[in-house]
Design a protein around this motif. Sequence first.
Motif, short mmCIF file in Angstrom:
data_model
loop_
_atom_site.label_atom_id
_atom_site.label_comp_id
_atom_site.label_asym_id
_atom_site.label_seq_id
_atom_site.Cartn_x
_atom_site.Cartn_y
_atom_site.Cartn_z
N UNK A 146 23.29 8.03 -42.26
CA UNK A 146 22.11 8.35 -41.46
C UNK A 146 21.16 7.15 -41.48
N UNK A 147 20.83 6.68 -40.27
CA UNK A 147 19.92 5.55 -40.10
C UNK A 147 18.73 6.08 -39.31
N UNK A 148 17.59 6.24 -39.97
CA UNK A 148 16.45 6.93 -39.37
C UNK A 148 15.24 6.02 -39.31
N UNK A 149 14.49 6.09 -38.19
CA UNK A 149 13.30 5.27 -38.04
C UNK A 149 12.29 5.64 -39.13
N UNK A 150 11.73 4.62 -39.79
CA UNK A 150 10.93 4.82 -41.00
C UNK A 150 9.75 5.75 -40.79
N UNK A 151 9.11 5.70 -39.61
CA UNK A 151 7.90 6.48 -39.40
C UNK A 151 8.14 7.99 -39.42
N UNK A 152 9.37 8.43 -39.14
CA UNK A 152 9.66 9.87 -39.16
C UNK A 152 10.60 10.26 -40.29
N UNK A 153 10.97 9.30 -41.11
CA UNK A 153 11.94 9.59 -42.17
C UNK A 153 11.48 10.71 -43.10
N UNK A 154 10.23 10.69 -43.61
CA UNK A 154 9.83 11.78 -44.53
C UNK A 154 9.93 13.16 -43.90
N UNK A 155 9.45 13.30 -42.66
CA UNK A 155 9.49 14.60 -42.00
C UNK A 155 10.93 15.04 -41.73
N UNK A 156 11.76 14.11 -41.29
CA UNK A 156 13.15 14.45 -41.01
C UNK A 156 13.87 14.84 -42.29
N UNK A 157 13.66 14.09 -43.36
CA UNK A 157 14.38 14.35 -44.60
C UNK A 157 13.95 15.67 -45.24
N UNK A 158 12.70 16.05 -45.07
CA UNK A 158 12.27 17.37 -45.55
C UNK A 158 13.07 18.46 -44.87
N UNK A 159 13.21 18.35 -43.55
CA UNK A 159 13.98 19.35 -42.79
C UNK A 159 15.45 19.31 -43.19
N UNK A 160 15.98 18.11 -43.37
CA UNK A 160 17.40 17.97 -43.70
C UNK A 160 17.70 18.52 -45.09
N UNK A 161 16.83 18.25 -46.05
CA UNK A 161 17.04 18.77 -47.40
C UNK A 161 17.04 20.29 -47.39
N UNK A 162 16.12 20.88 -46.64
CA UNK A 162 16.08 22.34 -46.55
C UNK A 162 17.36 22.88 -45.92
N UNK A 163 17.86 22.19 -44.89
CA UNK A 163 19.10 22.64 -44.24
C UNK A 163 20.27 22.56 -45.22
N UNK A 164 20.38 21.45 -45.94
CA UNK A 164 21.50 21.27 -46.87
C UNK A 164 21.46 22.30 -47.99
#
Length: 489
Positions: free
Chosen positions: A297-315
């Motif tokens: 996963x290669x994610x733009x830094x400005x949205x990484x925290x918000x995306x990873x919060x959602x992804x961790x919850x999904x996993x």
Amino acid sequence: MSLDALIDRPASLFVNGAFRTASGTERLSVVDPSTGTPFAEIACADAADVEAAVAAAAAAFPSWARLPGAERAVFLRAFADGLRRRAEDLAQLQMRNNGKPRAEAEIDVGDAVATFEYYAGLAEELDARQGTPVPMPDPAFAGKTRFEPVGPVGMIVPWNFPLVTSAWKIAPALAAGCTVVLKTSEFTPLIELAYGDIALEAGLPAGVLNFVTGAAEAGAALTRDRRLRKLSFTGSNLVGAKVMGAAAARCLPVSLELGGKSPIVVFADADLDHAVDCIAGGIFFNAGQMCSATSRLIVEASVAPALLDRLAARAKGLRVGAPLAGDPEMGPLTTRPQFEKVQRFLDQARAERLEPLAGGEAGSDGGGFFVEPSVYVDVPTASFLWREEIFGPVLAVRSFRTEAEAIEMANDSDYGLVATIVSGDPDRAERVAARIDAGHVWINSLQVIYPNTAWGGFKASGIGRELGPWGLSAFLGVKHLTIAQGEAS
């Protein structure tokens, strides 16, 4: 035919239009990965069995190759119909032997049906393509092309999508006019034998389609047989190199669909909830046991925290369990060796002091081959986790700040099979897709695969393409006719 009949196979080879018992004494245990216990046993083909199967394919080739494409299409549609009639039992078998959740098992059956239907259509069109005119620079000559089947083909398929990968090879080969000997995986040897049942029902000419069950000995014997005119393999790069070496020894054409370490690139303007759907689908579908797994996963830094919060919850919220004992979203890994391999990767992650955002553990009290959906953040680009194909539900994450950096990171791999781009800017998404080294790129999409799309990759991800018209072309040779005109003739 019942599920029990699909499992109980005392005659485990399909050769020259009939099921027969194997000559070899070695047997394979067929295991339920949810428990780690065998539920069936099947005999292995030895070299003599493989020789008989190839002899049958070679003998059947001349008459099958001469059959009009429209007549071959009738048999291909019969395979599609036969799969439809067995859909529930085939899904049940995959749930039991592969550990696939029901929805995934049903998708596989549907994909196989669609593949045979698609190549039936191409077989019907093939007759009209014969004798296609070719403009010549000299009016004294005319040119035409014919498309001829390459001959009897040896095929070896993997255990992660056995019903699908076999359909992707068998259907275009039969449509082209080739005959086939296919070796099933030693871990999932049962499901392709249903094609033998369907061949008998449809009255497919004897020898056109042959199956051998077995392990390394059977595969090696198949790749050595000089009567085969092409080898087609899907699986690991390690085994693919051996297949390629056997083909190279006699300059034989080869198709290889191999591994991947594929990127999914998420830009800041993406819908983050949809991005999580794409990420989870790309790494947790089939428990990550996909050559196309988007495991970086290669994610733009400005949205990484918000995306990873959602992804961790999904996993963490993903339902993991035995397909026949509930309704899981992710099942176990299919084989014990693969489970042990992923365990070693997780151990190495701990040795590298990589802390999981989610998951990171493997094993179950019931003895099944379960691995937690795992996400590791800020993984160094030199780490094994970033560079090596794991073939399990393990995701490595890094962030980027510029488009150029994202493209460079995506292409920093020995592989080039697939990629996914998630962005709210369609022009940018297509621009980036054009610069990523991958044979198939999804834009704002889950990994949807249709029979008329191309499948295959660049770099170490293989040689050639499956699916689409390219899949048919892989089993055809081009014959050019140069014809003298007028008095010159």
